[in-house]
Design a protein around this motif. Structure first.
Motif, PDB file in Angstrom:
ATOM      1  N   TYR A  73       1.019  -1.152  -0.080  1.00  0.00           N
ATOM      2  CA  TYR A  73       0.030   0.151   0.131  1.00  0.00           C
ATOM      3  C   TYR A  73       1.340   1.380  -0.062  1.00  0.00           C
ATOM      4  O   TYR A  73       1.638   1.667   1.537  1.00  0.00           O
ATOM      5  N   ASP A  80      -3.994  -2.804  -2.282  1.00  0.00           N
ATOM      6  CA  ASP A  80      -4.265  -2.901  -0.769  1.00  0.00           C
ATOM      7  C   ASP A  80      -4.670  -1.399  -1.348  1.00  0.00           C
ATOM      8  O   ASP A  80      -5.461  -0.457  -0.423  1.00  0.00           O
ATOM      9  N   GLY A  81      -5.277  -1.472  -2.460  1.00  0.00           N
ATOM     10  CA  GLY A  81      -6.134   0.297  -3.018  1.00  0.00           C
ATOM     11  C   GLY A  81      -5.065   1.557  -2.949  1.00  0.00           C
ATOM     12  O   GLY A  81      -5.695   2.765  -2.806  1.00  0.00           O
ATOM     13  N   ARG A 105      -4.908  -5.832  -8.648  1.00  0.00           N
ATOM     14  CA  ARG A 105      -5.656  -4.535  -7.387  1.00  0.00           C
ATOM     15  C   ARG A 105      -6.892  -4.136  -6.422  1.00  0.00           C
ATOM     16  O   ARG A 105      -7.659  -4.196  -7.363  1.00  0.00           O
ATOM     17  N   GLN A 106      -6.782  -4.017  -5.525  1.00  0.00           N
ATOM     18  CA  GLN A 106      -7.994  -3.735  -4.194  1.00  0.00           C
ATOM     19  C   GLN A 106      -8.744  -2.721  -5.417  1.00  0.00           C
ATOM     20  O   GLN A 106      -7.862  -1.394  -5.462  1.00  0.00           O
ATOM     21  N   ASP A 107     -10.534  -2.672  -4.866  1.00  0.00           N
ATOM     22  CA  ASP A 107     -10.918  -1.407  -5.364  1.00  0.00           C
ATOM     23  C   ASP A 107     -10.752  -0.049  -4.692  1.00  0.00           C
ATOM     24  O   ASP A 107     -10.655   0.806  -3.993  1.00  0.00           O
ATOM     25  N   LYS A 108     -10.067  -0.788  -3.104  1.00  0.00           N
ATOM     26  CA  LYS A 108     -10.205   0.471  -2.232  1.00  0.00           C
ATOM     27  C   LYS A 108     -10.056  -0.045  -0.951  1.00  0.00           C
ATOM     28  O   LYS A 108      -9.311  -2.009  -0.441  1.00  0.00           O
ATOM     29  N   ASN A 109      -8.690   0.845   0.180  1.00  0.00           N
ATOM     30  CA  ASN A 109      -7.938   0.024   1.230  1.00  0.00           C
ATOM     31  C   ASN A 109      -8.292  -1.228   2.409  1.00  0.00           C
ATOM     32  O   ASN A 109     -10.084  -0.191   2.524  1.00  0.00           O
ATOM     33  N   ARG A 110      -8.415  -2.540   2.047  1.00  0.00           N
ATOM     34  CA  ARG A 110      -9.339  -3.778   3.446  1.00  0.00           C
ATOM     35  C   ARG A 110      -8.435  -4.460   4.520  1.00  0.00           C
ATOM     36  O   ARG A 110      -9.099  -4.240   4.963  1.00  0.00           O
TER      37      ARG A 110
END
Length: 353
Positions: free
Chosen positions: A25, A53-54, A75-80
């Motif tokens: 990240y 992680d976003g 790639r995650q769509d938002k920080n999870r």
């Protein structure tokens, strides 16, 4: 294993694949160093699974490694959070073994080889872990100064101690991928300590082996008490959740150790936990459930199996297998072993028919 390793081609063909999950990240420089440490491994059969992680795109970092390192990227769509990132990586993993490496940590060249060798030669263990060097860093403007280096954790495996506190940094660990079928994934609702809670679940599946050799390094910024900066109330809440999720009613020693450690970490007394009855292994309805209950309640299992042979079907087998997982998760290894023998019997009977 060493003979097979030496006889294998340099590309690692015929060696078990290791999947290294790398959450990242917004730390492209650190990520490049972490990935380079994977590319430098003496063990060749490895894939890196980078989970962004976003954060900002890191395609340019991954491009640097070309064909030197097999990389899967998501790639995650938002920080999870770290738990969700490791879960995403686990679902993509193709390896027989799984390891973790955060984007600001590094492996030494022999790290993966040492752990794979242990897991390949010791089939009774579910995981192996080595030691890591903790590097304390101090930021001075744009420069970073190394303040100290020490091995902070180096303890042999103890499932009882793991119920009290975590002594296995995640970058030190390698485990059999099949274990995920029994443990499940990381708890994504936990903002921290999710790796510890998952390790407890893994320890109920089988023993670990400790290799007392430093094979990796992780950095800690000076003045940080831990890598996860949380308020005392948050720490207390997380510890309580883990202790309540994994009770230790049968061990007064563990209970007392938990009280002492909880006070050390939070400054509070651990006197609010109310004992809870363990959740029942067997639900309360259904033909397969009834049959399993009859078998477990019988004084002579062999005789009961003969008596209820016409009830031994695939639904009962599925139920027994599900209860094996529950028994292991609850730490009831004796019941899990008995249920495993029952499952093998039913499975063999179904194959014959």
């Amino acid at each position: 294993f060493l003979e097979n390793y030496q006889a294998a081609p340099s590309n690692g063909k015929n060696l078990p694949l290791v999947s290294v999950i790398v959450p990242t990240y917004n730390r492209p420089k650190e990520l490049a160093i972490a990935l380079q440490s994977i590319a430098n491994q003496t063990y060749p059969s490895v894939e890196a699974i980078v989970i962004n992680d976003g954060g900002k795109d890191v395609a340019s970092v991954l491009h640097q490694f070309g064909k030197r390192l097999s990389i899967q990227y998501k790639r995650q769509d938002k920080n999870r959070g770290a738990g969700a990132a490791r879960n995403a990586g686990s679902t993509l993993a193709k390896g027989k073994y799984i390891a973790f490496l955060d984007d600001d940590d590094v492996y030494r060249p022999e790290h993966l080889f040492a752990l794979v060798a242990e897991l390949e030669t010791n089939r009774s263990i579910i995981a192996a872990y080595s030691d890591a060097l903790q590097v304390v860093l101090e930021e001075a403007g744009e420069k970073i100064k190394v303040v100290s280096k020490e091995v902070f954790y180096s303890m042999d495996f103890s499932p009882e101690l793991l119920l009290v506190r975590n002594y296995i940094p995640n970058l030190c660990l390698m485990f059999r991928r099949d274990a995920l079928d029994l443990t499940g994934l990381f708890d994504e609702q936990m903002p921290a300590l999710e790796d510890w809670e998952w390790l407890i679940r893994l320890s109920k599946v089988g023993p670990f082996c400790h290799i007392p050799v430093v094979t990796s390094e992780y950095g800690v910024r000076q003045r940080e008490k831990s890598r996860n900066i949380l308020a005392v109330s948050d720490i207390a809440s997380l510890y309580r959740k883990i202790y309540e999720t994994h009770p230790a009613y049968s061990s007064k020693q563990v209970q007392e150790a938990r009280k002492m450690y909880y006070r050390t970490m939070t400054g509070q007394a651990l006197d609010m936990l109310e004992p809870q009855e363990p959740k029942p292994i067997i639900p309360s309805d259904g033909r397969a459930i009834e049959t399993l209950q009859l078998l477990l309640d019988s004084d002579d299992l062999a005789e009961a199996l003969t008596h209820y042979e016409d009830r031994l079907d695939s639904e009962l087998l599925a139920l027994v297998q599900e209860n094996i997982k529950t028994a292991r998760t609850d730490g009831n290894l004796e019941l899990a072993e008995g249920l495993s023998a029952l499952a093998d019997y039913i499975d063999e009977l179904l194959k014959q028919s």
